[in-house]
Design a protein around this motif. Structure first.
Motif, PDB file in Angstrom:
ATOM      1  N   UNK A  88       0.866  -0.971  -0.058  1.00  0.00           N
ATOM      2  CA  UNK A  88       0.032   0.323  -0.115  1.00  0.00           C
ATOM      3  C   UNK A  88       1.209   1.259  -0.188  1.00  0.00           C
ATOM      4  N   UNK A  89       2.066   1.724   0.587  1.00  0.00           N
ATOM      5  CA  UNK A  89       2.376   2.969   1.047  1.00  0.00           C
ATOM      6  C   UNK A  89       2.544   3.374  -0.591  1.00  0.00           C
ATOM      7  N   UNK A  90       2.458   4.357  -1.226  1.00  0.00           N
ATOM      8  CA  UNK A  90       2.789   5.184  -2.133  1.00  0.00           C
ATOM      9  C   UNK A  90       3.664   5.625  -2.024  1.00  0.00           C
ATOM     10  N   UNK A  91       4.490   5.496  -1.615  1.00  0.00           N
ATOM     11  CA  UNK A  91       5.786   6.256  -1.120  1.00  0.00           C
ATOM     12  C   UNK A  91       7.593   5.055  -1.087  1.00  0.00           C
ATOM     13  N   UNK A  92       8.697   5.730  -0.948  1.00  0.00           N
ATOM     14  CA  UNK A  92      10.045   4.650  -1.030  1.00  0.00           C
ATOM     15  C   UNK A  92       9.953   4.252   0.326  1.00  0.00           C
ATOM     16  N   UNK A  93       9.309   4.089   1.556  1.00  0.00           N
ATOM     17  CA  UNK A  93       8.766   3.879   3.132  1.00  0.00           C
ATOM     18  C   UNK A  93       8.439   2.793   3.119  1.00  0.00           C
ATOM     19  N   UNK A  94       8.253   1.564   2.639  1.00  0.00           N
ATOM     20  CA  UNK A  94       8.099   0.307   3.082  1.00  0.00           C
ATOM     21  C   UNK A  94       9.287  -0.421   2.900  1.00  0.00           C
ATOM     22  N   UNK A  95      10.140   0.305   1.892  1.00  0.00           N
ATOM     23  CA  UNK A  95      11.379  -0.565   2.068  1.00  0.00           C
ATOM     24  C   UNK A  95      12.564   0.334   2.240  1.00  0.00           C
ATOM     25  N   UNK A  96      12.964   1.222   2.958  1.00  0.00           N
ATOM     26  CA  UNK A  96      13.160   2.244   4.150  1.00  0.00           C
ATOM     27  C   UNK A  96      13.345   1.305   5.458  1.00  0.00           C
ATOM     28  N   UNK A  97      11.869   1.019   5.644  1.00  0.00           N
ATOM     29  CA  UNK A  97      11.999   0.839   7.539  1.00  0.00           C
ATOM     30  C   UNK A  97      11.172  -0.505   7.220  1.00  0.00           C
ATOM     31  N   UNK A  98      10.539  -0.830   8.748  1.00  0.00           N
ATOM     32  CA  UNK A  98       9.566  -1.504   8.631  1.00  0.00           C
ATOM     33  C   UNK A  98       8.387  -1.286   8.900  1.00  0.00           C
ATOM     34  N   UNK A  99       7.341  -1.575   8.362  1.00  0.00           N
ATOM     35  CA  UNK A  99       5.807  -0.820   8.822  1.00  0.00           C
ATOM     36  C   UNK A  99       5.025  -1.672   9.438  1.00  0.00           C
ATOM     37  N   UNK A 100       4.510  -1.068  10.700  1.00  0.00           N
ATOM     38  CA  UNK A 100       3.516  -2.180  11.418  1.00  0.00           C
ATOM     39  C   UNK A 100       2.320  -2.451  11.004  1.00  0.00           C
ATOM     40  N   UNK A 101       1.928  -3.509  10.841  1.00  0.00           N
ATOM     41  CA  UNK A 101       0.228  -4.011  10.005  1.00  0.00           C
ATOM     42  C   UNK A 101      -0.285  -2.918  10.923  1.00  0.00           C
ATOM     43  N   UNK A 102      -1.383  -2.376  10.006  1.00  0.00           N
ATOM     44  CA  UNK A 102      -2.809  -1.572  10.656  1.00  0.00           C
ATOM     45  C   UNK A 102      -3.329  -3.241  11.473  1.00  0.00           C
ATOM     46  N   UNK A 103      -4.552  -1.902  12.683  1.00  0.00           N
ATOM     47  CA  UNK A 103      -4.565  -2.501  13.342  1.00  0.00           C
ATOM     48  C   UNK A 103      -5.496  -3.672  13.317  1.00  0.00           C
ATOM     49  N   UNK A 104      -6.417  -3.597  12.275  1.00  0.00           N
ATOM     50  CA  UNK A 104      -7.145  -5.343  12.028  1.00  0.00           C
ATOM     51  C   UNK A 104      -6.468  -6.304  11.389  1.00  0.00           C
ATOM     52  N   UNK A 105      -5.398  -5.878  10.581  1.00  0.00           N
ATOM     53  CA  UNK A 105      -4.284  -7.004  10.516  1.00  0.00           C
ATOM     54  C   UNK A 105      -3.286  -7.501  11.565  1.00  0.00           C
ATOM     55  N   UNK A 106      -2.540  -6.961  12.365  1.00  0.00           N
ATOM     56  CA  UNK A 106      -2.848  -7.136  14.080  1.00  0.00           C
ATOM     57  C   UNK A 106      -3.418  -7.963  14.987  1.00  0.00           C
ATOM     58  N   UNK A 107      -4.814  -7.693  15.140  1.00  0.00           N
ATOM     59  CA  UNK A 107      -5.727  -8.755  15.229  1.00  0.00           C
ATOM     60  C   UNK A 107      -5.818 -10.023  15.456  1.00  0.00           C
ATOM     61  N   UNK A 108      -6.023 -10.052  13.859  1.00  0.00           N
ATOM     62  CA  UNK A 108      -5.473 -11.152  13.403  1.00  0.00           C
ATOM     63  C   UNK A 108      -4.881 -12.201  13.459  1.00  0.00           C
ATOM     64  N   UNK A 109      -3.815 -11.281  13.542  1.00  0.00           N
ATOM     65  CA  UNK A 109      -2.037 -11.965  13.301  1.00  0.00           C
ATOM     66  C   UNK A 109      -1.758 -12.429  15.117  1.00  0.00           C
ATOM     67  N   UNK A 110      -2.342 -11.926  15.837  1.00  0.00           N
ATOM     68  CA  UNK A 110      -2.816 -12.898  17.050  1.00  0.00           C
ATOM     69  C   UNK A 110      -3.506 -13.908  17.346  1.00  0.00           C
ATOM     70  N   UNK A 111      -5.169 -13.570  16.829  1.00  0.00           N
ATOM     71  CA  UNK A 111      -5.588 -14.590  16.764  1.00  0.00           C
ATOM     72  C   UNK A 111      -5.241 -16.053  16.058  1.00  0.00           C
ATOM     73  N   UNK A 112      -4.865 -15.586  15.127  1.00  0.00           N
ATOM     74  CA  UNK A 112      -4.274 -16.755  14.078  1.00  0.00           C
ATOM     75  C   UNK A 112      -2.556 -17.574  14.064  1.00  0.00           C
ATOM     76  N   UNK A 113      -2.050 -16.824  15.264  1.00  0.00           N
ATOM     77  CA  UNK A 113      -1.019 -17.465  15.530  1.00  0.00           C
ATOM     78  C   UNK A 113       0.318 -17.155  13.861  1.00  0.00           C
ATOM     79  N   UNK A 114      -0.200 -15.796  13.407  1.00  0.00           N
ATOM     80  CA  UNK A 114       0.986 -15.702  12.225  1.00  0.00           C
ATOM     81  C   UNK A 114       2.317 -15.872  12.978  1.00  0.00           C
TER      82      UNK A 114
END
Length: 169
Positions: A88-114
């Motif tokens: 998603x980011x429409x700039x170079x930020x994703x290649x420059x640093x780790x971008x944390x998951x958005x809240x909904x994805x973070x909840x799925x990560x915890x629930x599903x042991x990603x």
């Protein structure tokens, strides 16, 4: 025995689909049966040993097809190795640093042991669907910020992990 991998994705303009196809291609090169499939068309995940789910980011939310997929198949996803990615980011930020998951994805990560989540740069170019997407492109803020070397390296790490780990569940 090679492990079969489903790479399911939610996309509006095809950018996330291209990332998913690249991941599946790398996994196949590593000797694993893998296919990239639109998340909305998957009815059963039981024939797969592992799953990767990706979704484009829109206004701070994962694509609705990716969200629905993880809700619909949550029980089965929790029983197998699972990786998530966002685009998603429409700039170079994703290649420059780790971008944390958005809240909904973070909840799925915890629930599903990603196993892992990563955010890749996005792509929004001329011909994009949606009023807001077209406005972003016409304002000069679109472009292709996907880093395919990074995507391929991440897919390689998934392959390495699957070759070394027993099936969970």
């Amino acid at each position: 025995m090679p492990r079969s991998v489903l790479v399911a994705y939610g996309t509006t303009n095809g950018s996330t689909a291209r990332i998913a196809e690249t991941i599946a291609e790398v996994l196949r090169k590593e000797g694993m049966p893998a296919e990239a499939v639109p998340a909305r068309s998957v009815t059963d995940v039981s024939s797969y040993d592992a799953v990767v789910v990706g979704g484009g980011l829109y206004a701070g939310r994962w694509h609705k097809d990716a969200r629905r997929f993880v809700r619909r198949h949550g029980r089965e996803l929790a029983e197998r190795p699972l990786w998530l990615f966002s685009s998603g980011p429409l700039d170079a930020s994703a290649s420059e640093r780790n971008i944390p998951p958005v809240p909904g994805v973070k909840r799925a990560m915890v629930r599903l042991d990603v196993t892992e989540h990563v955010t890749f740069g996005g792509c929004l170019e001329e011909g994009a669907k949606g009023f807001i997407a077209r406005k972003i492109v016409s304002s000069g803020k679109g472009g292709d910020f996907r880093d395919f070397a990074e995507i391929e390296a991440w897919a390689g790490r998934i392959a390495t992990g699957l070759m070394g780990e027993p099936k969970s569940g």
